[in-house]
Design a protein around this motif. Structure first.
Motif, PDB file in Angstrom:
ATOM      1  N   ASP A  51     -18.420 -11.748  13.680  1.00 52.67           N
ATOM      2  CA  ASP A  51     -19.471 -12.287  12.804  1.00 52.67           C
ATOM      3  C   ASP A  51     -20.213 -13.463  13.443  1.00 52.67           C
ATOM      4  O   ASP A  51     -21.073 -14.062  12.815  1.00 52.67           O
ATOM      5  CB  ASP A  51     -18.885 -12.730  11.464  1.00 52.67           C
ATOM      6  N   LYS A  52     -19.877 -13.800  14.686  1.00 53.14           N
ATOM      7  CA  LYS A  52     -20.492 -14.928  15.412  1.00 53.14           C
ATOM      8  C   LYS A  52     -20.236 -16.256  14.690  1.00 53.14           C
ATOM      9  O   LYS A  52     -21.096 -17.119  14.603  1.00 53.14           O
ATOM     10  CB  LYS A  52     -21.987 -14.727  15.624  1.00 53.14           C
ATOM     11  N   PHE A  53     -19.000 -16.411  14.190  1.00 53.22           N
ATOM     12  CA  PHE A  53     -18.602 -17.653  13.539  1.00 53.22           C
ATOM     13  C   PHE A  53     -18.763 -18.812  14.518  1.00 53.22           C
ATOM     14  O   PHE A  53     -18.305 -18.748  15.651  1.00 53.22           O
ATOM     15  CB  PHE A  53     -17.143 -17.548  13.085  1.00 53.22           C
ATOM     16  N   GLY A  54     -19.462 -19.852  14.088  1.00 50.74           N
ATOM     17  CA  GLY A  54     -19.717 -21.001  14.953  1.00 50.74           C
ATOM     18  C   GLY A  54     -21.034 -20.925  15.686  1.00 50.74           C
ATOM     19  O   GLY A  54     -21.290 -21.702  16.593  1.00 50.74           O
ATOM     20  N   TYR A  55     -21.910 -20.007  15.297  1.00 50.84           N
ATOM     21  CA  TYR A  55     -23.208 -19.841  15.965  1.00 50.84           C
ATOM     22  C   TYR A  55     -23.997 -21.144  15.956  1.00 50.84           C
ATOM     23  O   TYR A  55     -24.620 -21.524  16.935  1.00 50.84           O
ATOM     24  CB  TYR A  55     -23.994 -18.722  15.290  1.00 50.84           C
ATOM     25  N   ALA A  56     -23.963 -21.831  14.825  1.00 48.67           N
ATOM     26  CA  ALA A  56     -24.564 -23.167  14.720  1.00 48.67           C
ATOM     27  C   ALA A  56     -23.592 -24.039  13.944  1.00 48.67           C
ATOM     28  O   ALA A  56     -22.942 -23.573  12.999  1.00 48.67           O
ATOM     29  CB  ALA A  56     -25.911 -23.106  14.012  1.00 48.67           C
ATOM     30  N   ILE A  57     -23.471 -25.298  14.360  1.00 50.90           N
ATOM     31  CA  ILE A  57     -22.582 -26.230  13.677  1.00 50.90           C
ATOM     32  C   ILE A  57     -23.295 -27.565  13.496  1.00 50.90           C
ATOM     33  O   ILE A  57     -24.190 -27.906  14.271  1.00 50.90           O
ATOM     34  CB  ILE A  57     -21.251 -26.439  14.437  1.00 50.90           C
ATOM     35  N   ALA A  58     -22.904 -28.301  12.473  1.00 47.32           N
ATOM     36  CA  ALA A  58     -23.455 -29.636  12.251  1.00 47.32           C
ATOM     37  C   ALA A  58     -22.376 -30.506  11.615  1.00 47.32           C
ATOM     38  O   ALA A  58     -21.711 -30.094  10.661  1.00 47.32           O
ATOM     39  CB  ALA A  58     -24.676 -29.577  11.347  1.00 47.32           C
ATOM     40  N   LEU A  59     -22.212 -31.678  12.173  1.00 55.14           N
ATOM     41  CA  LEU A  59     -21.252 -32.654  11.680  1.00 55.14           C
ATOM     42  C   LEU A  59     -22.044 -33.853  11.171  1.00 55.14           C
ATOM     43  O   LEU A  59     -22.925 -34.356  11.878  1.00 55.14           O
ATOM     44  CB  LEU A  59     -20.331 -33.076  12.832  1.00 55.14           C
ATOM     45  N   ASP A  60     -21.766 -34.299   9.940  1.00 56.19           N
ATOM     46  CA  ASP A  60     -22.526 -35.436   9.427  1.00 56.19           C
ATOM     47  C   ASP A  60     -22.148 -36.716  10.169  1.00 56.19           C
ATOM     48  O   ASP A  60     -21.158 -36.773  10.882  1.00 56.19           O
ATOM     49  CB  ASP A  60     -22.347 -35.581   7.913  1.00 56.19           C
ATOM     50  N   HIS A  61     -22.962 -37.747   9.998  1.00 53.99           N
ATOM     51  CA  HIS A  61     -22.813 -38.995  10.740  1.00 53.99           C
ATOM     52  C   HIS A  61     -21.442 -39.649  10.553  1.00 53.99           C
ATOM     53  O   HIS A  61     -20.902 -40.244  11.479  1.00 53.99           O
ATOM     54  CB  HIS A  61     -23.925 -39.974  10.348  1.00 53.99           C
ATOM     55  N   SER A  62     -20.872 -39.526   9.369  1.00 56.40           N
ATOM     56  CA  SER A  62     -19.577 -40.142   9.099  1.00 56.40           C
ATOM     57  C   SER A  62     -18.403 -39.261   9.527  1.00 56.40           C
ATOM     58  O   SER A  62     -17.251 -39.656   9.381  1.00 56.40           O
ATOM     59  CB  SER A  62     -19.448 -40.472   7.615  1.00 56.40           C
ATOM     60  N   ALA A  63     -18.694 -38.072  10.054  1.00 56.23           N
ATOM     61  CA  ALA A  63     -17.669 -37.107  10.497  1.00 56.23           C
ATOM     62  C   ALA A  63     -16.772 -36.662   9.349  1.00 56.23           C
ATOM     63  O   ALA A  63     -15.622 -36.307   9.552  1.00 56.23           O
ATOM     64  CB  ALA A  63     -16.836 -37.665  11.645  1.00 56.23           C
ATOM     65  N   SER A  64     -17.324 -36.636   8.133  1.00 56.87           N
ATOM     66  CA  SER A  64     -16.526 -36.200   6.993  1.00 56.87           C
ATOM     67  C   SER A  64     -16.863 -34.787   6.529  1.00 56.87           C
ATOM     68  O   SER A  64     -16.082 -34.172   5.810  1.00 56.87           O
ATOM     69  CB  SER A  64     -16.696 -37.178   5.828  1.00 56.87           C
ATOM     70  N   THR A  65     -18.026 -34.262   6.958  1.00 54.83           N
ATOM     71  CA  THR A  65     -18.447 -32.933   6.536  1.00 54.83           C
ATOM     72  C   THR A  65     -18.930 -32.133   7.742  1.00 54.83           C
ATOM     73  O   THR A  65     -19.709 -32.631   8.550  1.00 54.83           O
ATOM     74  CB  THR A  65     -19.579 -33.010   5.502  1.00 54.83           C
ATOM     75  N   LEU A  66     -18.451 -30.903   7.842  1.00 54.49           N
ATOM     76  CA  LEU A  66     -18.826 -30.002   8.933  1.00 54.49           C
ATOM     77  C   LEU A  66     -19.405 -28.725   8.332  1.00 54.49           C
ATOM     78  O   LEU A  66     -18.816 -28.144   7.421  1.00 54.49           O
ATOM     79  CB  LEU A  66     -17.594 -29.660   9.782  1.00 54.49           C
ATOM     80  N   VAL A  67     -20.563 -28.297   8.832  1.00 52.04           N
ATOM     81  CA  VAL A  67     -21.167 -27.031   8.405  1.00 52.04           C
ATOM     82  C   VAL A  67     -21.111 -26.073   9.585  1.00 52.04           C
ATOM     83  O   VAL A  67     -21.490 -26.430  10.707  1.00 52.04           O
ATOM     84  CB  VAL A  67     -22.631 -27.222   7.949  1.00 52.04           C
TER      85      VAL A  67
END
Length: 105
Positions: A51-67
């Motif tokens: 499913d190409k898991f990890g195709y795009a990732i984003a970590l918020d500035h505080s490193a508390s949320t990962l998309v």
């Protein structure tokens, strides 16, 4: 194929969509990043290999949320795609209802 990376001062996240993995590294007291956790289809019920898991990732500035995106995930339609939200430290996937609304009927 390729890789995706997201970084804050204490957390480094590297994904490899070709292997459907996302690796989370955390900085230790010696300022060395060590592998903290690997997320893959084996650890998630909703994602399957390919499913190409990890195709795009984003970590918020505080490193508390990962998309993390998986563009070929099949929710209701083939290759509909999905985005998963993780709470860093706990890593609990939260559902995103907007995924299903993104595909026309």
């Amino acid at each position: 194929n390729g890789l995706a990376m997201s970084y804050t001062g204490s957390v480094l996240v590297i994904s490899s969509p070709s292997t459907d993995t996302v690796d989370i590294y955390k900085k230790n007291s010696s300022t060395v990043y060590t592998l903290s956790q690997t997320i893959s289809p084996l650890t998630l019920d909703t994602i399957t290999s390919g499913d190409k898991f990890g195709y795009a990732i984003a970590l918020d500035h505080s490193a508390s949320t990962l998309v993390v995106t998986s563009p070929f995930d099949d929710i209701e339609y083939q290759d509909q795609g999905t985005a998963l939200i993780f709470s860093v430290g706990v890593f609990v996937a939260l559902p995103i209802a907007s995924n299903q609304a993104a595909v026309p009927s």
